[in-house]
Design a protein around this motif. Structure first.
Motif, PDB file in Angstrom:
ATOM      1  N   GLY A  12      58.818  59.791   6.066  1.00  0.00           N
ATOM      2  CA  GLY A  12      60.037  60.178   6.803  1.00  0.00           C
ATOM      3  C   GLY A  12      61.020  60.776   6.052  1.00  0.00           C
ATOM      4  O   GLY A  12      62.026  61.395   6.519  1.00  0.00           O
ATOM      5  N   ARG A  13      61.202  60.917   4.758  1.00  0.00           N
ATOM      6  CA  ARG A  13      62.091  61.313   3.915  1.00  0.00           C
ATOM      7  C   ARG A  13      61.735  62.715   3.439  1.00  0.00           C
ATOM      8  O   ARG A  13      62.401  63.274   2.696  1.00  0.00           O
ATOM      9  CB  ARG A  13      62.129  60.516   2.542  1.00  0.00           C
ATOM     10  N   LEU A  14      60.636  63.399   3.823  1.00  0.00           N
ATOM     11  CA  LEU A  14      60.577  64.765   3.631  1.00  0.00           C
ATOM     12  C   LEU A  14      61.155  65.345   5.053  1.00  0.00           C
ATOM     13  O   LEU A  14      60.645  65.317   6.137  1.00  0.00           O
ATOM     14  CB  LEU A  14      59.039  65.145   3.642  1.00  0.00           C
ATOM     15  N   LEU A  15      62.171  66.299   4.799  1.00  0.00           N
ATOM     16  CA  LEU A  15      63.094  66.685   5.973  1.00  0.00           C
ATOM     17  C   LEU A  15      62.971  68.311   6.096  1.00  0.00           C
ATOM     18  O   LEU A  15      62.544  68.852   5.030  1.00  0.00           O
ATOM     19  CB  LEU A  15      64.373  66.150   5.563  1.00  0.00           C
ATOM     20  N   VAL A  16      63.159  68.616   7.248  1.00  0.00           N
ATOM     21  CA  VAL A  16      63.241  70.145   7.552  1.00  0.00           C
ATOM     22  C   VAL A  16      64.422  70.285   8.395  1.00  0.00           C
ATOM     23  O   VAL A  16      64.829  69.605   9.104  1.00  0.00           O
ATOM     24  CB  VAL A  16      62.011  70.677   8.235  1.00  0.00           C
ATOM     25  N   PRO A  17      65.045  71.511   8.395  1.00  0.00           N
ATOM     26  CA  PRO A  17      66.233  71.846   9.203  1.00  0.00           C
ATOM     27  C   PRO A  17      65.960  72.526  10.666  1.00  0.00           C
ATOM     28  O   PRO A  17      64.715  73.212  10.786  1.00  0.00           O
ATOM     29  CB  PRO A  17      66.857  72.837   8.257  1.00  0.00           C
ATOM     30  N   LEU A  18      66.784  72.353  11.487  1.00  0.00           N
ATOM     31  CA  LEU A  18      66.822  73.199  12.861  1.00  0.00           C
ATOM     32  C   LEU A  18      67.778  73.673  13.091  1.00  0.00           C
ATOM     33  O   LEU A  18      68.901  73.337  12.709  1.00  0.00           O
ATOM     34  CB  LEU A  18      66.312  71.904  13.895  1.00  0.00           C
ATOM     35  N   ASP A  19      67.761  74.963  13.226  1.00  0.00           N
ATOM     36  CA  ASP A  19      68.709  75.902  13.784  1.00  0.00           C
ATOM     37  C   ASP A  19      69.327  75.326  15.122  1.00  0.00           C
ATOM     38  O   ASP A  19      68.741  74.515  15.809  1.00  0.00           O
ATOM     39  CB  ASP A  19      68.462  77.395  13.982  1.00  0.00           C
ATOM     40  N   PRO A  20      70.611  75.647  15.616  1.00  0.00           N
ATOM     41  CA  PRO A  20      71.057  75.432  16.759  1.00  0.00           C
ATOM     42  C   PRO A  20      70.243  75.536  18.032  1.00  0.00           C
ATOM     43  O   PRO A  20      70.369  74.974  19.047  1.00  0.00           O
ATOM     44  CB  PRO A  20      72.384  76.452  16.796  1.00  0.00           C
ATOM     45  N   ASP A  21      69.233  76.377  18.005  1.00  0.00           N
ATOM     46  CA  ASP A  21      68.358  76.775  19.133  1.00  0.00           C
ATOM     47  C   ASP A  21      67.010  75.966  18.878  1.00  0.00           C
ATOM     48  O   ASP A  21      66.201  76.165  19.742  1.00  0.00           O
ATOM     49  CB  ASP A  21      68.211  78.242  19.326  1.00  0.00           C
ATOM     50  N   HIS A  22      66.960  74.911  18.058  1.00  0.00           N
ATOM     51  CA  HIS A  22      65.907  74.089  17.839  1.00  0.00           C
ATOM     52  C   HIS A  22      64.726  74.841  16.939  1.00  0.00           C
ATOM     53  O   HIS A  22      63.638  74.543  16.812  1.00  0.00           O
ATOM     54  CB  HIS A  22      65.109  73.681  18.958  1.00  0.00           C
ATOM     55  N   GLY A  23      65.140  75.994  16.659  1.00  0.00           N
ATOM     56  CA  GLY A  23      64.290  76.843  15.669  1.00  0.00           C
ATOM     57  C   GLY A  23      64.131  76.262  14.183  1.00  0.00           C
ATOM     58  O   GLY A  23      65.224  75.695  13.702  1.00  0.00           O
ATOM     59  N   VAL A  24      62.826  76.506  13.693  1.00  0.00           N
ATOM     60  CA  VAL A  24      63.156  76.067  12.230  1.00  0.00           C
ATOM     61  C   VAL A  24      63.096  77.176  11.259  1.00  0.00           C
ATOM     62  O   VAL A  24      62.165  78.216  11.305  1.00  0.00           O
ATOM     63  CB  VAL A  24      61.510  75.437  12.044  1.00  0.00           C
TER      64      VAL A  24
END
Length: 378
Positions: free
Chosen positions: A109-121
């Motif tokens: 669970g420590r490999l992370l990705v960002p999400l934009d304000p519209d839930h896009g990656v």
């Protein structure tokens, strides 16, 4: 509402932290991309450092698979021949497996990705996950950070929900929602479809999940079924499935812990089968800490049955084969609740894990029996 904080390009940054299993935001975060070797990534994650991915999305998935291989539970090393150790008991093997799996959930669970304000990656070659995230997290309002492992689970659940799962006993599909256990193990559904009905006047389905057993009872001619679940997601899921099946008029779904008010001639329950602590959202359908739901169902069953009513308990004996509960303890729980067994229907598992010799619990799974216990008041 918690935030995750990190430093990038010399600037302090933050975003909303998303975690369905309630994990706190990591205290240490480093930026990572394709230049990071899998061995280094896994070591950092084991040490408690989170990796916020800024590279190609598919490269992140490959890295997660490599880390998953490293985190897989391994059999214990053989003891030296000159000092043989006692053979590991099934219960010891289970607890070792669970401990390793729990640690793997945290580490991966420590490999992370960002999400934009519209839930896009906002990563190269990232799929469109906005609809999948909206189903689980609701409307998007702000940038966030999520475990890649959780995001992939959200996307997989979205596809399960969209396509549904074929249930032969219904000749229809059931559509599981995120966090609600899918009825992929059809043997327990078949038991409910085959057991003799003492009455068609009414029934309770305690812990309904997707609503599959309530639907089976209604299709068998039970005039009115009341289904309950303590999880709001399960309640929404069951209502959705019953609407799809055209059964909303005959099956009501309530958010409740165990029983609805009143009595019924039939009360059905398929509780989690193993008395252990859950470590992920879906684990709640499999693990029942301290057998809370099982004991709550048995202890309250008599008060919710009509005079000649019958309770159906659907339960695997996997806990017995793993040394987590004995048959004597189960029968004693029946007697203590003022219940007697009038019949027991049995079936063997058909799911792939029963034949998977690489599964650490294969010996128990290969001999597992699932039973429908028909219970009445003494």
């Amino acid at each position: 509402m918690l935030d995750i904080r990190w430093t990038e390009d010399g600037e302090a940054r933050s975003a909303r932290w998303r975690s369905e299993n309630g994990s706190p935001p990591p205290a240490r975060v480093v930026i990572a991309d394709e230049r990071l070797a899998a061995a280094t990534a896994y070591r950092l994650a084991c040490e408690g450092t989170a990796l916020l991915w800024r590279g190609d999305f598919h490269a992140a998935r490959r890295l997660l698979r490599a880390m998953t291989r490293r985190a897989a539970p391994r059999p214990p090393a053989p003891a030296p021949a000159e000092s043989p150790a006692p053979a590991e008991s099934p219960a010891q093997a289970f607890h070792r497996y669970r401990q390793a799996r729990s640690q793997a959930v945290v580490t991966l669970g420590r490999l992370l990705v960002p999400l934009d304000p519209d839930h896009g990656v906002p990563l190269r070659r990232a799929p469109d996950v906005r609809n999948a995230c909206a189903q689980v997290y609701g409307p998007a309002t702000e940038a966030s950070v999520i475990s890649l492992r959780e995001l992939l689970g959200v996307v997989a659940a979205y596809e399960w929900r969209r396509r549904g799962v074929e249930v032969p006993a219904l000749n229809a599909r059931i559509h599981p929602h995120y966090g609600v256990f899918s009825p992929v193990r059809g043997e327990y559904v078949d038991l409910v479809a085959a057991a003799p009905l003492v009455s068609r006047a009414g029934a309770f389905d305690v812990g309904t999940g997707t609503g599959v057993l309530a639907a089976v009872l209604a299709r068998r001619g039970v005039e009115r079924v009341v289904a309950t679940d303590r999880d709001p997601r399960a309640v929404a899921c069951a209502r959705d499935n019953l609407r799809r099946l055209g059964l909303s008029g005959r099956v009501g779904v309530l958010e409740a812990d165990l029983f609805p008010p009143g009595r019924a001639p039939l009360v059905v329950c398929n509780p989690p089968w193993l008395p252990a602590k859950p470590v992920s959202p879906l684990d709640h359908a499999v693990y029942d800490p301290g057998s809370r739901m099982l004991r709550g169902f048995l202890d309250g069953l008599g008060e919710h049955l009509t005079q000649q009513g019958e309770g159906w308990l659907i339960l695997s004996d996997l806990a017995e084969r793993l040394g987590l509960r004995t048959r004597a303890e189960l029968l004693s729980a029946f007697a203590s609740a003022g219940l007697r067994v009038v019949d027991r229907l049995r079936t063997r598992p058909r799911h792939p894990r029963a034949a998977d010799r690489t599964d650490p619990l294969h010996a128990a799974r290969a001999t597992e029996v699932t039973s429908l216990w028909r219970l009445r008041r003494t």
